[in-house]
Scaffold this motif. Structure first.
Motif, PDB file in Angstrom:
ATOM      1  N   ILE A 244       1.528 -10.924 -18.093  1.00  0.00           N
ATOM      2  CA  ILE A 244       2.923 -10.755 -18.506  1.00  0.00           C
ATOM      3  C   ILE A 244       3.736 -11.847 -17.826  1.00  0.00           C
ATOM      4  O   ILE A 244       3.660 -11.993 -16.610  1.00  0.00           O
ATOM      5  CB  ILE A 244       3.477  -9.385 -18.063  1.00  0.00           C
ATOM      6  CG1 ILE A 244       2.533  -8.275 -18.511  1.00  0.00           C
ATOM      7  CG2 ILE A 244       4.878  -9.164 -18.612  1.00  0.00           C
ATOM      8  CD1 ILE A 244       2.971  -6.909 -18.049  1.00  0.00           C
TER       9      ILE A 244
ATOM     10  N   ILE B 108      12.581  -8.770 -15.540  1.00  0.00           N
ATOM     11  CA  ILE B 108      13.729  -8.336 -16.336  1.00  0.00           C
ATOM     12  C   ILE B 108      13.556  -6.885 -16.776  1.00  0.00           C
ATOM     13  O   ILE B 108      14.482  -6.080 -16.687  1.00  0.00           O
ATOM     14  CB  ILE B 108      13.920  -9.246 -17.567  1.00  0.00           C
ATOM     15  CG1 ILE B 108      14.449 -10.607 -17.145  1.00  0.00           C
ATOM     16  CG2 ILE B 108      14.886  -8.612 -18.562  1.00  0.00           C
ATOM     17  CD1 ILE B 108      14.527 -11.604 -18.266  1.00  0.00           C
ATOM     18  N   SER B 109      12.338  -6.532 -17.241  1.00  0.00           N
ATOM     19  CA  SER B 109      12.204  -5.151 -17.727  1.00  0.00           C
ATOM     20  C   SER B 109      12.276  -4.150 -16.584  1.00  0.00           C
ATOM     21  O   SER B 109      12.784  -3.042 -16.771  1.00  0.00           O
ATOM     22  CB  SER B 109      10.948  -4.957 -18.571  1.00  0.00           C
ATOM     23  OG  SER B 109       9.985  -5.896 -18.294  1.00  0.00           O
TER      24      SER B 109
ATOM     25  N   ALA C 118      15.894  -3.752 -15.838  1.00  0.00           N
ATOM     26  CA  ALA C 118      16.526  -2.960 -16.891  1.00  0.00           C
ATOM     27  C   ALA C 118      16.234  -1.479 -16.697  1.00  0.00           C
ATOM     28  O   ALA C 118      17.092  -0.638 -16.934  1.00  0.00           O
ATOM     29  CB  ALA C 118      16.037  -3.426 -18.259  1.00  0.00           C
ATOM     30  N   ALA C 119      15.012  -1.177 -16.237  1.00  0.00           N
ATOM     31  CA  ALA C 119      14.656   0.229 -16.052  1.00  0.00           C
ATOM     32  C   ALA C 119      15.341   0.825 -14.824  1.00  0.00           C
ATOM     33  O   ALA C 119      15.822   1.947 -14.853  1.00  0.00           O
ATOM     34  CB  ALA C 119      13.150   0.369 -15.928  1.00  0.00           C
ATOM     35  N   LEU C 120      15.386   0.055 -13.732  1.00  0.00           N
ATOM     36  CA  LEU C 120      15.921   0.603 -12.483  1.00  0.00           C
ATOM     37  C   LEU C 120      17.440   0.530 -12.418  1.00  0.00           C
ATOM     38  O   LEU C 120      18.075   1.265 -11.683  1.00  0.00           O
ATOM     39  CB  LEU C 120      15.351  -0.161 -11.286  1.00  0.00           C
ATOM     40  CG  LEU C 120      13.840  -0.096 -11.077  1.00  0.00           C
ATOM     41  CD1 LEU C 120      13.444  -1.005  -9.929  1.00  0.00           C
ATOM     42  CD2 LEU C 120      13.401   1.315 -10.798  1.00  0.00           C
TER      43      LEU C 120
ATOM     44  N   LEU D 130      21.484  -9.961 -15.149  1.00  0.00           N
ATOM     45  CA  LEU D 130      20.605  -8.853 -14.788  1.00  0.00           C
ATOM     46  C   LEU D 130      20.244  -8.863 -13.308  1.00  0.00           C
ATOM     47  O   LEU D 130      19.378  -8.137 -12.869  1.00  0.00           O
ATOM     48  CB  LEU D 130      19.318  -8.891 -15.622  1.00  0.00           C
ATOM     49  CG  LEU D 130      19.454  -8.397 -17.056  1.00  0.00           C
ATOM     50  CD1 LEU D 130      18.226  -8.738 -17.856  1.00  0.00           C
ATOM     51  CD2 LEU D 130      19.704  -6.903 -17.088  1.00  0.00           C
TER      52      LEU D 130
ATOM     53  N   ILE E  98       2.090  -0.897 -19.504  1.00  0.00           N
ATOM     54  CA  ILE E  98       3.018  -1.146 -18.387  1.00  0.00           C
ATOM     55  C   ILE E  98       4.457  -1.194 -18.890  1.00  0.00           C
ATOM     56  O   ILE E  98       5.340  -0.517 -18.355  1.00  0.00           O
ATOM     57  CB  ILE E  98       2.654  -2.468 -17.664  1.00  0.00           C
ATOM     58  CG1 ILE E  98       1.303  -2.324 -16.966  1.00  0.00           C
ATOM     59  CG2 ILE E  98       3.731  -2.852 -16.658  1.00  0.00           C
ATOM     60  CD1 ILE E  98       0.741  -3.632 -16.478  1.00  0.00           C
ATOM     61  N   ILE E  99       4.701  -1.983 -19.937  1.00  0.00           N
ATOM     62  CA  ILE E  99       6.069  -2.120 -20.443  1.00  0.00           C
ATOM     63  C   ILE E  99       6.573  -0.789 -21.012  1.00  0.00           C
ATOM     64  O   ILE E  99       7.715  -0.389 -20.792  1.00  0.00           O
ATOM     65  CB  ILE E  99       6.159  -3.240 -21.511  1.00  0.00           C
ATOM     66  CG1 ILE E  99       5.703  -4.567 -20.925  1.00  0.00           C
ATOM     67  CG2 ILE E  99       7.561  -3.360 -22.070  1.00  0.00           C
ATOM     68  CD1 ILE E  99       6.642  -5.185 -19.927  1.00  0.00           C
TER      69      ILE E  99
ATOM     70  N   ILE F 208       7.568   1.365 -18.128  1.00  0.00           N
ATOM     71  CA  ILE F 208       8.814   0.903 -17.506  1.00  0.00           C
ATOM     72  C   ILE F 208      10.005   1.299 -18.373  1.00  0.00           C
ATOM     73  O   ILE F 208      10.993   1.843 -17.887  1.00  0.00           O
ATOM     74  CB  ILE F 208       8.807  -0.627 -17.303  1.00  0.00           C
ATOM     75  CG1 ILE F 208       7.755  -1.019 -16.266  1.00  0.00           C
ATOM     76  CG2 ILE F 208      10.164  -1.114 -16.853  1.00  0.00           C
ATOM     77  CD1 ILE F 208       7.575  -2.507 -16.136  1.00  0.00           C
TER      78      ILE F 208
ATOM     79  N   LEU G 238      10.805   4.934 -18.170  1.00  0.00           N
ATOM     80  CA  LEU G 238      11.356   5.398 -16.893  1.00  0.00           C
ATOM     81  C   LEU G 238      12.879   5.318 -16.920  1.00  0.00           C
ATOM     82  O   LEU G 238      13.566   5.980 -16.167  1.00  0.00           O
ATOM     83  CB  LEU G 238      10.865   4.499 -15.760  1.00  0.00           C
ATOM     84  CG  LEU G 238       9.468   4.738 -15.213  1.00  0.00           C
ATOM     85  CD1 LEU G 238       9.163   3.671 -14.174  1.00  0.00           C
ATOM     86  CD2 LEU G 238       9.405   6.108 -14.592  1.00  0.00           C
ATOM     87  N   THR G 239      13.362   4.459 -17.801  1.00  0.00           N
ATOM     88  CA  THR G 239      14.786   4.179 -17.850  1.00  0.00           C
ATOM     89  C   THR G 239      15.590   5.435 -18.110  1.00  0.00           C
ATOM     90  O   THR G 239      15.241   6.246 -18.948  1.00  0.00           O
ATOM     91  CB  THR G 239      15.063   3.204 -19.009  1.00  0.00           C
ATOM     92  OG1 THR G 239      14.035   2.248 -19.011  1.00  0.00           O
ATOM     93  CG2 THR G 239      16.384   2.541 -18.841  1.00  0.00           C
TER      94      THR G 239
ATOM     95  N   ILE H 150      16.064  -5.419 -24.189  1.00  0.00           N
ATOM     96  CA  ILE H 150      15.867  -4.828 -22.867  1.00  0.00           C
ATOM     97  C   ILE H 150      17.180  -4.236 -22.366  1.00  0.00           C
ATOM     98  O   ILE H 150      17.227  -3.115 -21.857  1.00  0.00           O
ATOM     99  CB  ILE H 150      15.316  -5.877 -21.874  1.00  0.00           C
ATOM    100  CG1 ILE H 150      13.876  -6.227 -22.229  1.00  0.00           C
ATOM    101  CG2 ILE H 150      15.383  -5.359 -20.449  1.00  0.00           C
ATOM    102  CD1 ILE H 150      13.294  -7.340 -21.401  1.00  0.00           C
ATOM    103  N   ARG H 151      18.270  -4.991 -22.547  1.00  0.00           N
ATOM    104  CA  ARG H 151      19.573  -4.506 -22.082  1.00  0.00           C
ATOM    105  C   ARG H 151      19.966  -3.218 -22.781  1.00  0.00           C
ATOM    106  O   ARG H 151      20.537  -2.325 -22.178  1.00  0.00           O
ATOM    107  CB  ARG H 151      20.649  -5.552 -22.381  1.00  0.00           C
ATOM    108  CG  ARG H 151      20.726  -6.631 -21.348  1.00  0.00           C
ATOM    109  CD  ARG H 151      22.166  -7.103 -21.225  1.00  0.00           C
ATOM    110  NE  ARG H 151      22.202  -8.377 -20.543  1.00  0.00           N
ATOM    111  CZ  ARG H 151      22.361  -9.541 -21.175  1.00  0.00           C
ATOM    112  NH1 ARG H 151      22.523  -9.573 -22.473  1.00  0.00           N
ATOM    113  NH2 ARG H 151      22.360 -10.660 -20.499  1.00  0.00           N
TER     114      ARG H 151
END
Lengths: 287, 321
Positions: A131, A138-139, A142-144, A229, B22-23, B26, B29-30, B266-267
């Protein structure tokens, strides 16, 4: 042979080789100056000065009063640059330390125990490596959610695989040496063999990787902040300063040239130190 | 060879599964409910619940992942949460833009870096070599988006030669490609220089020189082909990565490519769009890597014979078991 003596000998030899490279010394001096300034700035200037807006003194040119002039909110650019160095260097070093610890743990376990464990851990690391670094970071951000701590976590996770690989490779090169066999024959525990005998002898490439990763992390911090970000305004971060100044760059080019130069100089200095260390630690690699 | 290509394509599957897992984890989890994002803040609880049911969000995490992968396997990347357009359509309509920028960028970088790297190696420690090394060092130390801003400032705003943002004509692609080139070029120069230095020291080069061949002839006929092999790999890998979307550079130039699509997705927590573009990027990078390895076999007969031996041995082992 007394242990301390041989250790000092190696450090001295590395240093005397390092000193010969002018570029590496230039890098070291620059990094030291930046580091010292970043640590000392709170003693001389209040952090508020880098944040508080003063609309009576916007867009002051470079020169007297303000060495680098002032920005679109009337803040002294020089003070913001030095606080920016503080953020980049501290976040950079903290990130790399965290990922180094995690990576060393995984890499050491994989390299030392080998077999099925090695296979599984390294396959997982390969997937992470596939990856693109920025995309992964970035992802995770975005999640945290945004913020310095989350940025740190995201960048640290995205670097763990590269450390795990280097540590594993270094361990594989020393694992089969006779002195490791001797230590094992004496009944030394595995953890102690890894910590006392293997890691110190495999440390060269790890130090080099650490240094180069600090440079790369500083680039990533500024890139993520640039696209909004990472670290957000009004915190004086170089990347977000560039994003802020972009609309006025034709009228006030110094607003982008100064933060850009700060990133380039810092990253280049750290890279020079990294390259110098690589040549000094293992002269065979020199071209 | 075909057998080898098949094996390599099969090996991509676990990697893509891993990346997508993985993605997917993630993104899930958001915080924030995709159903609420689609319907907006004013939606009633019943409407949100119905939407959640429709999107399958009430299933367990692993079930949702399995369903998603099953749909991807038949080529269905789902619909964007935000625009409701099919993700695959969106990706394919944006891909050409990213492709031009990445391709031109890598082309510029290679055309510049290889000659410079060769000269730098042949004249090691000369002024040219030192200048090249320092410039390469400087380029690796500058973020790509900053190079992009400098190019906009000088060529678009001050000289007005090229447009600053957007797409449309070929002129729009020049500055973004140059930014991509600047990021990748330093790497290519260093690689060319160091492999060339290695090759120059080989015995056969000394032999050729001793037989009276000119340095120019030795470099072009003997050294270049051997030293370019590792460079081909680095160029290929970089091309594969750039095709996945040059996020920062697309952001500076406001280019509607894959990178912009990805970062907006993503945003906005548009999970199908993020997943689709990440998987697409991984597949493209994998295919480019494979293409590089095949190209390698054609440039270097030693590599080719290795593959052939490898597959023959594989067949023999298969018969034995």
């Amino acid at each position: 042979m007394p242990k301390g003596a041989s250790k000092r000998g190696q450090v001295q030899m590395t240093w005397s080789r390092y000193r010969k490279s002018k570029l590496a010394m230039l890098g070291l001096v620059t990094v030291s100056v930046l580091f010292f300034a970043a640590l000392a700035i709170p003693l001389f200037k209040d952090y508020e000065m880098a944040i508080e807006q003063d609309f009576s003194s916007r867009y002051q040119p470079i020169g007297a009063g303000h060495i680098f002039g002032t920005d679109q909110f009337g803040r002294d650019i020089f003070i913001r640059m030095v606080f920016g160095a503080r953020i980049s260097l501290l976040v950079g070093i903290a990130t790399v330390s965290a990922s180094l610890v995690a990576g060393a743990f995984i890499g050491a376990a994989a390299g030392y125990y080998g077999g099925r464990l090695d296979e599984i851990l390294m396959r997982i690391m390969d997937v992470f490596l596939a990856i693109p670094n920025t995309l992964l970071a970035i992802s995770i951000v975005a999640a945290l959610g945004q913020g310095i701590t989350n940025l740190l976590i995201a960048l640290a996770i995205s670097q763990v695989p590269s450390f795990a690989r280097v540590v594993r490779a270094s361990i594989l090169t020393v694992k089969e040496q006779d002195y490791i066999e001797a230590a094992r024959a004496l009944g030394t525990s595995n953890a102690r063999i890894i910590a006392r005998h293997i890691l110190p002898n495999a440390i060269g490439p790890i130090i080099v990787q650490t240094t180069l990763n600090v440079a790369r992390t500083i680039l990533n911090i500024s890139s993520l902040s640039f696209v909004g970000l990472g670290i957000s305004p009004p915190t004086p971060e170089w990347g977000s300063m560039l994003a802020d100044a972009k609309p006025q760059m034709l009228q006030y080019p110094h607003l982008i040239l100064i933060p850009g130069a700060a990133i380039a100089i810092t990253v280049m200095a750290i890279n020079l130190v990294g390259d110098g260390l690589r040549d000094a630690l293992d002269p065979r690699l020199r071209n | 060879m075909i057998r080898y290509i098949g094996q390599r394509l099969l090996m991509m599957i676990p990697v893509i599964l891993g990346i997508s897992f993985i993605i997917f984890s993630i993104m899930n989890l958001t915080k924030g409910d995709p159903a609420r994002l689609i319907l907006g803040e004013g939606a009633t609880l019943e409407a949100i619940e119905a939407k959640r049911e429709e999107l399958g969000l009430n299933d367990a995490f692993i079930v949702r992942y399995a369903k998603y992968i099953a749909r991807v396997a038949i080529g269905d990347f789902g619909r964007s949460y935000r625009t409701d357009a099919p993700v695959s359509e969106e990706i394919f309509s944006r891909f050409p833009t990213t492709f031009y920028i990445a391709f031109l960028g890598i082309l510029f970088a290679t055309l510049f870096a290889v000659p410079v790297g060769v000269i730098s190696a042949v004249k090691q420690y000369s002024a040219i070599d030192i200048i090249t090394t320092v410039v390469a060092m400087l380029l690796t130390s500058m973020p790509g988006f900053f190079v992009g801003m400098l190019l906009i400032l000088s060529f678009a705003l001050m000289l007005r030669i090229f447009p600053a943002t957007g797409i449309g004509t070929w002129r729009h692609f020049i500055l973004p490609s140059l930014s991509v080139a600047s990021v990748t070029m330093a790497n290519f120069i260093r690689m060319t220089r160091s492999t060339m230095l290695e090759v120059i020291r080989q015995d056969y080069v000394r032999t050729a020189r001793a037989k009276g061949a000119s340095m120019r002839r030795v470099i072009f006929t003997h050294c270049l082909r051997n030293s370019l092999l590792p460079v081909v790999t680095v160029v290929g890998i970089n091309f594969g990565v750039q095709l996945g979307g040059t996020i920062m550079i697309e952001a500076v130039f406001a280019i509607p490519g894959l990178g912009t699509y990805m970062i907006n997705a993503i945003r906005q927590k548009d999970i199908p769009a993020v997943m689709g573009s990440v998987i697409f990027a991984a597949i493209v990078a994998g295919i480019i890597n494979l293409a590089v390895d095949i190209l390698y076999a054609y440039i270097d007969p030693r590599v080719k014979s290795h593959y052939e031996r490898f597959t023959k041995r594989g067949r023999r082992n298969a018969q034995r078991s």
